[in-house]
Design a protein around this motif. Structure first.
Motif, short mmCIF file in Angstrom:
data_model
loop_
_atom_site.label_atom_id
_atom_site.label_comp_id
_atom_site.label_asym_id
_atom_site.label_seq_id
_atom_site.Cartn_x
_atom_site.Cartn_y
_atom_site.Cartn_z
N LEU A 214 0.84 -1.20 0.00
CA LEU A 214 0.00 0.00 0.00
C LEU A 214 0.87 1.25 0.00
O LEU A 214 1.97 1.26 0.58
CB LEU A 214 -0.92 0.00 1.22
CG LEU A 214 -1.93 -1.16 1.30
CD1 LEU A 214 -2.73 -1.05 2.60
CD2 LEU A 214 -2.86 -1.16 0.11
N PRO A 215 0.40 2.34 -0.62
CA PRO A 215 1.21 3.57 -0.68
C PRO A 215 1.38 4.23 0.68
O PRO A 215 0.53 4.12 1.57
CB PRO A 215 0.41 4.46 -1.64
CG PRO A 215 -0.97 3.92 -1.64
CD PRO A 215 -0.86 2.45 -1.40
N ALA A 216 2.47 4.95 0.83
CA ALA A 216 2.86 5.53 2.12
C ALA A 216 1.86 6.55 2.63
O ALA A 216 1.70 6.72 3.85
CB ALA A 216 4.25 6.16 2.01
N HIS A 217 1.13 7.25 1.73
CA HIS A 217 0.23 8.30 2.20
C HIS A 217 -1.00 7.75 2.94
O HIS A 217 -1.75 8.52 3.53
CB HIS A 217 -0.23 9.19 1.02
CG HIS A 217 -1.18 8.53 0.07
ND1 HIS A 217 -0.76 7.82 -1.04
CD2 HIS A 217 -2.53 8.47 0.05
CE1 HIS A 217 -1.81 7.38 -1.69
NE2 HIS A 217 -2.90 7.75 -1.05
N LEU A 218 -1.17 6.42 2.94
CA LEU A 218 -2.28 5.81 3.68
C LEU A 218 -1.91 5.48 5.13
O LEU A 218 -2.71 4.92 5.86
CB LEU A 218 -2.75 4.55 2.98
CG LEU A 218 -3.32 4.73 1.57
CD1 LEU A 218 -3.77 3.39 1.00
CD2 LEU A 218 -4.47 5.72 1.55
N PHE A 219 -0.70 5.84 5.53
CA PHE A 219 -0.24 5.53 6.88
C PHE A 219 0.15 6.82 7.60
O PHE A 219 0.51 7.82 6.98
CB PHE A 219 0.94 4.57 6.82
CG PHE A 219 0.60 3.24 6.20
CD1 PHE A 219 0.17 2.18 6.98
CD2 PHE A 219 0.68 3.07 4.82
CE1 PHE A 219 -0.17 0.97 6.41
CE2 PHE A 219 0.34 1.85 4.24
CZ PHE A 219 -0.08 0.81 5.03
N LYS A 220 0.09 6.77 8.92
CA LYS A 220 0.40 7.94 9.74
C LYS A 220 1.83 7.89 10.27
O LYS A 220 2.11 8.18 11.42
CB LYS A 220 -0.59 8.04 10.90
CG LYS A 220 -2.02 8.31 10.46
CD LYS A 220 -2.95 8.47 11.65
CE LYS A 220 -4.36 8.84 11.22
NZ LYS A 220 -5.29 9.01 12.35
N GLU A 223 6.39 2.33 10.49
CA GLU A 223 6.28 1.10 9.71
C GLU A 223 4.85 0.92 9.20
O GLU A 223 3.88 1.20 9.90
CB GLU A 223 6.66 -0.08 10.61
CG GLU A 223 6.55 -1.43 9.95
CD GLU A 223 6.87 -2.56 10.91
OE1 GLU A 223 6.51 -3.71 10.61
OE2 GLU A 223 7.48 -2.28 11.95
N LYS A 224 4.73 0.46 7.95
CA LYS A 224 3.40 0.20 7.40
C LYS A 224 2.78 -1.00 8.10
O LYS A 224 3.33 -2.11 8.04
CB LYS A 224 3.50 -0.06 5.90
CG LYS A 224 3.92 1.14 5.06
CD LYS A 224 3.97 0.75 3.58
CE LYS A 224 4.38 1.91 2.71
NZ LYS A 224 4.44 1.53 1.27
N SER A 225 1.65 -0.79 8.75
CA SER A 225 1.00 -1.86 9.50
C SER A 225 -0.44 -1.46 9.77
O SER A 225 -0.85 -0.32 9.50
CB SER A 225 1.72 -2.11 10.83
OG SER A 225 1.55 -1.00 11.70
N LEU A 226 -1.18 -2.38 10.35
CA LEU A 226 -2.55 -2.07 10.74
C LEU A 226 -2.57 -0.94 11.75
O LEU A 226 -3.46 -0.09 11.73
CB LEU A 226 -3.21 -3.33 11.32
CG LEU A 226 -4.64 -3.17 11.85
CD1 LEU A 226 -5.60 -2.75 10.73
CD2 LEU A 226 -5.12 -4.47 12.50
#
Length: 331
Positions: A214-220, A223-226
Motif C-alpha cells: 500500500l502507498p505511504a500516504h495511507l499511513f500515519k 512502519e506500514k501496519s494495521l
C-alpha cells in the motif's frame, strides 16, 4: 436507509450509567417507563468527549415488545442515528440488567430484543456477584448482496466469494456459503476489496495480506501496519460510498497465527476501540476467503473477542462487559 431519532428532547436531571465492552462505550438510561424522548442534539452532547459524558452511543433500556424477550436495547449512535444492532452494546445491556436485578442472575441467560431482532445471551458472574462475560448468539450472517445491503453497480468490480462445504446457505440454488466482494477505488489510489456481511447491521470487511504493497500516504508514519493505517480517512471515505446504500461499518483486518487483528470505522461514530458485530463479520469474511478457520480470536484495539461461526450457521461472540461509573446528567 439510516434513520435519525425523532425525539423532541427531554428536560431535567437523569441518572445514567457508563458501560463499555473493550473500550466501545455507551451511556445507559433506564427508560422502562418509556419517557425519555431524547433529541439528536441531546445524544450528540451526551456523547461528546469534551463537553459531555463521552461515548460511542446512547442506550435506552426499554420494555421488550417481543414475547420471550427480557428487554429492548434501543441504541442510538453518537451522531443521532439509530443502529439496528451493536455486539458490544448488547453485552453491556446484559450487564446493566443483570447487575441491577432487572433480570435474575441465577438464570444464567436472557434474551435481548434489538432493532435487528432477539439475541440470546448466556453469562458468567464474578466473585462479587456481577456479570463478567457474556456469550451472545448473534444469529446467522446475512451474505446476500441485496440484504446487506450492497449496490454492486456502484463498484469498480464485483465478484462472488464462494466457500464450499461451509454453513448451508442458498447461493445460486445450491447449499454453500457465498458473499459478494466489491472492489472500490480510494482517491489517489489504490483500490480495496471489501466482503459484504450483515450481522443485523451492514459491514464492509477489507482483509489486507501485504501492508507494504500500500502507498505511504495511507499511513500515519512509521512502519506500514494495521496500527499505523489511516483508518480515520480511509474508513470515513468508504462508510458513505455509493456502494453502501445504508452507509456501512468498515473493517480493516489481517490474519496471523495469533488470530485476526482488526480496526473498525463504525457507521455514525468513527473509529472505535472495538465493535462486536464487526468482529463477527470479520471472522465470517476471513473464513469465506479461507484466511481463517471458523473459530478464532479477533484482536481489537480495546481487547479480544472470541468468535465462532458454528455448524448451525450462527455466529457466537464471547467477551467481557464492564461498568465504568454512574452519575446524573442535566438534559
Amino acid at each position: 436507509m439510516t434513520m435519525e431519532i425523532t425525539g423532541a428532547g427531554v428536560a431535567g436531571r437523569y441518572p445514567f450509567a457508563k458501560l463499555h465492552g473493550l473500550g466501545n462505550d455507551f451511556v445507559f438510561f433506564d427508560d422502562r417507563d418509556e419517557t425519555m424522548d431524547v433529541s439528536v442534539d441531546q445524544v450528540k452532547r451526551l456523547c461528546d468527549r469534551r463537553f459531555g459524558i463521552g461515548a460511542d452511543g446512547v442506550i435506552l433500556v426499554r420494555p421488550a415488545r417481543l414475547e420471550g424477550c427480557d428487554g429492548l436495547m434501543y441504541y442510538i449512535n453518537a451522531d443521532g442515528t439509530l443502529a439496528q444492532m451493536c455486539g458490544n452494546g448488547v453485552r453491556c445491556f446484559a450487564k446493566y440488567v443483570v447487575d441491577r436485578g432487572i433480570v435474575d442472575a441465577a438464570r444464567g441467560s436472557l434474551t435481548v430484543e434489538t432493532l435487528a431482532g432477539p439475541r440470546a445471551i448466556r453469562f458468567t458472574m464474578d466473585e462479587a456477584g456481577r456479570l463478567a462475560t457474556a456469550q451472545v448468539d448473534m444469529g446467522a450472517p446475512v451474505l446476500e448482496a441485496a440484504e446487506v445491503p450492497l449496490n454492486a453497480a456502484a463498484a469498480d468490480e464485483a465478484a462472488t466469494v464462494v466457500a464450499e462445504d461451509r454453513a448451508a446457505r442458498p447461493c445460486d440454488g445450491q447449499t454453500r456459503s457465498c458473499a459478494t466482494t466489491l472492489t472500490l477505488a480510494y482517491p489517489g489510489g489504490p483500490s480495496f476489496a471489501f466482503v459484504g456481511v450483515s450481522m443485523g447491521n451492514p459491514h464492509a470487511v477489507c482483509l489486507i495480506d501485504d501492508w507494504e504493497a500500500l502507498p505511504a500516504h495511507l499511513f500515519k508514519g512509521g512502519e506500514k501496519s494495521l496500527e499505523t493505517f489511516d483508518v480515520d480517512a480511509v474508513g470515513a471515505y468508504f462508510e458513505s460510498h455509493p456502494a453502501f446504500p445504508e452507509k456501512t461499518n468498515v473493517e480493516f483486518a489481517c490474519v496471523d497465527d495469533s488470530g485476526i487483528a482488526m480496526r473498525v470505522f463504525e457507521r455514525g461514530c468513527g473509529e472505535t476501540m472495538a465493535c462486536g458485530t464487526g468482529a463477527c463479520a470479520t471472522l465470517v469474511a476471513a473464513a469465506l476467503t479461507e484466511r481463517s478457520e471458523r473459530e478464532n480470536d479477533v484482536h481489537l484495539r480495546g481487547g479480544t473477542l472470541h468468535i465462532l461461526w458454528d455448524e448451525t450457521d450462527h455466529v457466537i461472540m464471547t467477551g467481557p462487559a464492564e461498568e465504568a461509573f454512574i452519575g446524573e446528567v442535566e438534559l
